[in-house]
Motif scaffolding. Sequence first.
Motif, short mmCIF file in Angstrom:
data_model
loop_
_atom_site.label_atom_id
_atom_site.label_comp_id
_atom_site.label_asym_id
_atom_site.label_seq_id
_atom_site.Cartn_x
_atom_site.Cartn_y
_atom_site.Cartn_z
N MET A 1 0.84 -1.18 0.00
CA MET A 1 0.00 0.00 0.00
C MET A 1 0.88 1.24 0.00
SD MET A 1 -3.13 -0.63 2.60
CE MET A 1 -3.96 -2.18 2.66
N THR A 2 0.40 2.25 -0.67
CA THR A 2 1.10 3.51 -0.67
C THR A 2 0.53 4.42 0.41
OG1 THR A 2 -0.40 4.48 -2.28
CG2 THR A 2 1.54 3.36 -3.15
N THR A 3 1.23 5.50 0.67
CA THR A 3 0.71 6.45 1.64
C THR A 3 -0.42 7.25 1.01
OG1 THR A 3 2.34 8.08 0.99
CG2 THR A 3 2.89 6.66 2.85
N ASN A 4 -1.32 7.71 1.84
CA ASN A 4 -2.44 8.48 1.34
C ASN A 4 -1.98 9.87 0.94
OD1 ASN A 4 -3.82 6.24 2.08
ND2 ASN A 4 -5.15 7.22 3.56
N ASN A 5 -2.29 10.25 -0.30
CA ASN A 5 -1.98 11.60 -0.74
C ASN A 5 -3.13 12.53 -0.40
OD1 ASN A 5 -3.70 10.43 -2.56
ND2 ASN A 5 -2.61 11.06 -4.37
N THR A 6 -2.93 13.80 -0.64
CA THR A 6 -3.93 14.78 -0.29
C THR A 6 -5.21 14.60 -1.11
OG1 THR A 6 -2.18 16.33 0.24
CG2 THR A 6 -4.36 17.25 -0.10
N GLY A 100 -17.07 2.37 -0.43
CA GLY A 100 -16.13 2.32 0.68
C GLY A 100 -14.96 3.26 0.42
N LEU A 101 -14.48 3.89 1.49
CA LEU A 101 -13.33 4.80 1.44
C LEU A 101 -12.47 4.55 2.66
CD1 LEU A 101 -15.18 8.17 0.66
CD2 LEU A 101 -13.54 7.04 -0.86
N PRO A 102 -11.21 4.97 2.63
CA PRO A 102 -10.45 4.98 3.88
C PRO A 102 -11.23 5.81 4.90
CG PRO A 102 -9.01 5.45 2.03
CD PRO A 102 -10.43 5.48 1.50
N ILE A 103 -11.20 5.42 6.15
CA ILE A 103 -12.03 6.05 7.18
C ILE A 103 -11.85 7.56 7.24
CG2 ILE A 103 -10.46 5.68 9.14
CD1 ILE A 103 -14.25 5.16 9.27
N MET A 104 -10.62 8.06 7.08
CA MET A 104 -10.41 9.51 7.10
C MET A 104 -11.10 10.18 5.92
SD MET A 104 -6.49 9.92 8.49
CE MET A 104 -6.48 11.67 8.14
N ASP A 105 -11.05 9.54 4.75
CA ASP A 105 -11.73 10.09 3.58
C ASP A 105 -13.24 10.05 3.76
OD1 ASP A 105 -9.24 10.41 2.41
OD2 ASP A 105 -9.58 8.94 0.81
N ALA A 106 -13.75 8.95 4.30
CA ALA A 106 -15.19 8.84 4.53
C ALA A 106 -15.67 9.96 5.45
CB ALA A 106 -15.54 7.48 5.11
#
Length: 163
Positions: A1-6, A100-106
């Motif tokens: 997995m890569t890091t989450n970008n902005t 579904g999204l990463p929790i921070m994105d959701a």
Amino acid sequence: MTTNNTFEIPKRDGERPQTTSRNPHIQLNQQPEDRKIIEDIMNWAFSLPEIKKEHSKISMPGAEAMCLSEDKMCNDCSAFMIENEFAHFHPSPDSSMHLGLPIMDANYVIEQGWGELHPVAKMGYLTHNFIMVYAPRNEAEKEIVKKIIARSYAFAKGELTNE
């Protein structure tokens, strides 16, 4: 997995649409006057690499699911509602979708007024990263919804972490 970008989206204009508080979880008002907006999004979404259009295995009749090729699915993530289905579009006149999204994105999408937590997630049957994304009302909103779908797609492929 890569890091989450902005990931940045603007605040949605106006009040949130009315929705049902239980299944089927649908949007009751504020649909686009021109159905072509939804058709454009769906055509774009189903043209993404490794995506198959299938009837949803978890939603109402007529819902069309975005299903990722099984060999491209992330391992040990919470991107999928059932099997390889990570998003689905509700039929007209609803025109909203679940994904579904990463929790921070959701949480961010909800804070910006573009969606709400799925009631089944509130009950604990799905994780809290599954949300309804409201139907776009115009061309500008269509582009924002495409950005949200692109994040869900990247999450399903394992390109984003659930942080």
